[in-house]
Design a protein around this motif. Structure first.
Motif, PDB file in Angstrom:
ATOM      1  N   LYS A  15       0.893  -1.357  -0.226  1.00  0.00           N
ATOM      2  CA  LYS A  15       0.158   0.161  -0.417  1.00  0.00           C
ATOM      3  C   LYS A  15       0.340   1.010  -0.016  1.00  0.00           C
ATOM      4  N   LYS A  16       0.626   1.908  -0.740  1.00  0.00           N
ATOM      5  CA  LYS A  16       1.375   3.975  -0.856  1.00  0.00           C
ATOM      6  C   LYS A  16       1.684   3.636  -2.325  1.00  0.00           C
ATOM      7  N   GLN A  17       2.179   2.572  -2.504  1.00  0.00           N
ATOM      8  CA  GLN A  17       2.940   2.475  -3.872  1.00  0.00           C
ATOM      9  C   GLN A  17       2.508   2.785  -4.338  1.00  0.00           C
ATOM     10  N   PRO A  18       3.018   2.899  -6.248  1.00  0.00           N
ATOM     11  CA  PRO A  18       2.209   3.404  -7.039  1.00  0.00           C
ATOM     12  C   PRO A  18       2.161   1.823  -7.843  1.00  0.00           C
ATOM     13  N   VAL A  19       1.721   1.843  -8.788  1.00  0.00           N
ATOM     14  CA  VAL A  19       1.387   1.003  -9.970  1.00  0.00           C
ATOM     15  C   VAL A  19       0.436   1.444 -11.635  1.00  0.00           C
ATOM     16  N   ALA A  20       1.133   0.295 -12.377  1.00  0.00           N
ATOM     17  CA  ALA A  20       0.214   1.063 -13.603  1.00  0.00           C
ATOM     18  C   ALA A  20       0.348   0.124 -14.416  1.00  0.00           C
ATOM     19  N   PHE A  21      -0.718   0.156 -14.894  1.00  0.00           N
ATOM     20  CA  PHE A  21      -0.894  -0.630 -15.798  1.00  0.00           C
ATOM     21  C   PHE A  21      -1.474  -0.483 -17.797  1.00  0.00           C
ATOM     22  N   TRP A  22      -0.874  -1.470 -18.746  1.00  0.00           N
ATOM     23  CA  TRP A  22      -0.728  -0.805 -19.521  1.00  0.00           C
ATOM     24  C   TRP A  22      -1.706  -1.910 -20.680  1.00  0.00           C
ATOM     25  N   CYS A  23      -2.542  -1.376 -21.508  1.00  0.00           N
ATOM     26  CA  CYS A  23      -3.297  -2.134 -22.468  1.00  0.00           C
ATOM     27  C   CYS A  23      -3.261  -1.101 -24.031  1.00  0.00           C
ATOM     28  N   ASN A  24      -2.926  -2.272 -24.875  1.00  0.00           N
ATOM     29  CA  ASN A  24      -2.942  -2.527 -26.782  1.00  0.00           C
ATOM     30  C   ASN A  24      -4.102  -3.015 -26.918  1.00  0.00           C
ATOM     31  N   PRO A  25      -4.594  -1.853 -27.181  1.00  0.00           N
ATOM     32  CA  PRO A  25      -6.186  -2.462 -27.916  1.00  0.00           C
ATOM     33  C   PRO A  25      -6.484  -3.400 -29.074  1.00  0.00           C
ATOM     34  N   ILE A  26      -7.011  -3.496 -29.771  1.00  0.00           N
ATOM     35  CA  ILE A  26      -7.103  -4.108 -31.352  1.00  0.00           C
ATOM     36  C   ILE A  26      -6.731  -3.635 -32.518  1.00  0.00           C
ATOM     37  N   SER A  27      -5.683  -3.468 -33.105  1.00  0.00           N
ATOM     38  CA  SER A  27      -5.619  -2.691 -34.454  1.00  0.00           C
ATOM     39  C   SER A  27      -6.473  -2.339 -34.717  1.00  0.00           C
ATOM     40  N   GLY A  28      -6.589  -1.156 -35.267  1.00  0.00           N
ATOM     41  CA  GLY A  28      -7.653   0.028 -35.741  1.00  0.00           C
ATOM     42  C   GLY A  28      -9.115  -0.026 -35.306  1.00  0.00           C
ATOM     43  N   THR A  76      -2.273   3.965 -21.015  1.00  0.00           N
ATOM     44  CA  THR A  76      -1.554   2.946 -19.192  1.00  0.00           C
ATOM     45  C   THR A  76      -2.893   3.595 -18.381  1.00  0.00           C
ATOM     46  N   LEU A  77      -3.187   2.942 -17.429  1.00  0.00           N
ATOM     47  CA  LEU A  77      -4.359   3.476 -15.961  1.00  0.00           C
ATOM     48  C   LEU A  77      -2.926   3.171 -15.033  1.00  0.00           C
ATOM     49  N   LYS A  78      -3.245   4.327 -14.158  1.00  0.00           N
ATOM     50  CA  LYS A  78      -2.079   4.482 -13.302  1.00  0.00           C
ATOM     51  C   LYS A  78      -3.010   4.875 -11.933  1.00  0.00           C
ATOM     52  N   ILE A  79      -2.231   4.413 -10.841  1.00  0.00           N
ATOM     53  CA  ILE A  79      -3.149   4.060  -9.148  1.00  0.00           C
ATOM     54  C   ILE A  79      -1.787   4.895  -8.249  1.00  0.00           C
ATOM     55  N   GLN A  80      -2.142   5.959  -8.378  1.00  0.00           N
ATOM     56  CA  GLN A  80      -0.307   6.736  -6.923  1.00  0.00           C
ATOM     57  C   GLN A  80      -1.502   7.199  -6.300  1.00  0.00           C
ATOM     58  N   PRO A  81      -1.691   6.970  -4.353  1.00  0.00           N
ATOM     59  CA  PRO A  81      -0.842   5.488  -4.589  1.00  0.00           C
ATOM     60  C   PRO A  81      -1.904   4.989  -4.525  1.00  0.00           C
ATOM     61  N   ALA A  82      -1.528   3.673  -4.536  1.00  0.00           N
ATOM     62  CA  ALA A  82      -2.953   2.232  -4.074  1.00  0.00           C
ATOM     63  C   ALA A  82      -3.109   2.082  -2.817  1.00  0.00           C
ATOM     64  N   GLU A  83      -4.029   1.827  -2.159  1.00  0.00           N
ATOM     65  CA  GLU A  83      -4.960   1.142  -1.178  1.00  0.00           C
ATOM     66  C   GLU A  83      -5.334  -0.143  -1.392  1.00  0.00           C
ATOM     67  N   LEU A  84      -5.504  -0.706   0.395  1.00  0.00           N
ATOM     68  CA  LEU A  84      -6.229  -2.138   0.559  1.00  0.00           C
ATOM     69  C   LEU A  84      -7.286  -2.278  -0.564  1.00  0.00           C
ATOM     70  N   GLY A  85      -8.185  -1.228  -1.098  1.00  0.00           N
ATOM     71  CA  GLY A  85      -9.182  -1.547  -1.602  1.00  0.00           C
ATOM     72  C   GLY A  85      -9.185  -1.433  -2.839  1.00  0.00           C
ATOM     73  N   ASP A  86      -8.270  -1.356  -3.534  1.00  0.00           N
ATOM     74  CA  ASP A  86      -7.442  -1.538  -4.904  1.00  0.00           C
ATOM     75  C   ASP A  86      -7.293  -2.853  -5.366  1.00  0.00           C
TER      76      ASP A  86
END
Lengths: 114, 112
Positions: A15-28, A76-86
């Motif tokens: 908890k309290k650390q940052p995190v990031a998620f990445w997404c590449n959608p279908i082409s087009g 990208t989706l980022k959470i900063q800072p992360a909590e337990l409920g995330d």
């Protein structure tokens, strides 16, 4: 044809650390969605992009969550800072944006906050 | 809020047809019925969708009542790999309001 690609697949952070998620959608696909799915629940929309514009972010907790879709492709989706409920699965999806189009989901990024 | 009502769980014998019901009594004329399923630890998978007419594809059949207030997803020959949570969703598929709003879904357990 490649589907929606997400990374990382699994992430464990304190908890309290940052995190990031990445997404590449279908082409087009110009419409991109981020959903969050809590254990035992259906997915809930966080944000929707039409190209690079966020057109529906009413459910995004803006105090700690941010998202971007530069150039209208990857996101990208980022959470900063992360909590337990995330702790949840973060799902990315995309669609072509045309009438009657189908939304396709990635495998999701599983986040555990300890 | 989701505009659909589904039973929380169902069982089906392997090789038999699985019939999953869904009520959507407040559906609007421009809303489609979509079905997705989610196998454990995977993202939701599109199955089928329809507006008025019955639809069939390689995965399933969708039967929509004439008044459009309910529908049934049919898996003709269920296998163990069809065990999943099935979501019935109504969705405006045009313009900028085409997001999916998920309910609780039906957990289908296919048994040997």
């Amino acid at each position: 044809e490649a589907g929606v690609v997400q990374s990382p697949r699994y992430k464990i952070i304190e908890k309290k650390q940052p995190v990031a998620f990445w997404c590449n959608p279908i082409s087009g696909h110009n419409t991109l969605y981020w959903y969050r799915q809590n254990l035992g629940q259906g997915p809930e929309l966080l944000i929707r992009y039409e190209n690079e514009e966020a057109v529906d972010d009413s459910q995004l907790p803006k105090d700690r969550f941010s998202a971007e879709r530069l150039k209208g492709v990857d996101s990208t989706l980022k959470i900063q800072p992360a909590e337990l409920g995330d702790s949840a699965v973060y799902l990315c999806a995309s669609s072509s944006g045309l009438s009657g189009n189908t939304i396709y989901f990635g495998e999701g990024s599983w986040l555990t906050v300890v | 809020d989701a505009k659909t009502t589904q039973p929380p769980s169902m069982d089906c014998a392997e090789g038999r047809a699985a019939n999953l019901p869904c009520n959507h009594s407040t559906i609007s004329g421009n809303e489609y019925v979509y079905w997705y399923r989610q196998i454990h630890s995977q993202g939701p998978q599109y199955i089928i969708h329809g507006l008025k007419n019955n639809e069939t594809n390689e995965m399933a059949s969708l039967i929509i009542t004439e008044d459009r207030k309910s529908s049934t997803l049919i898996l003709p020959h269920a296998t163990l790999r069809d065990t999943a949570v099935y979501y019935c969703i109504v969705r405006v598929a045009s313009g900028n309001t085409g997001k999916l709003i998920f309910g609780q879904g039906t957990t289908l357990q296919v048994k040997p």
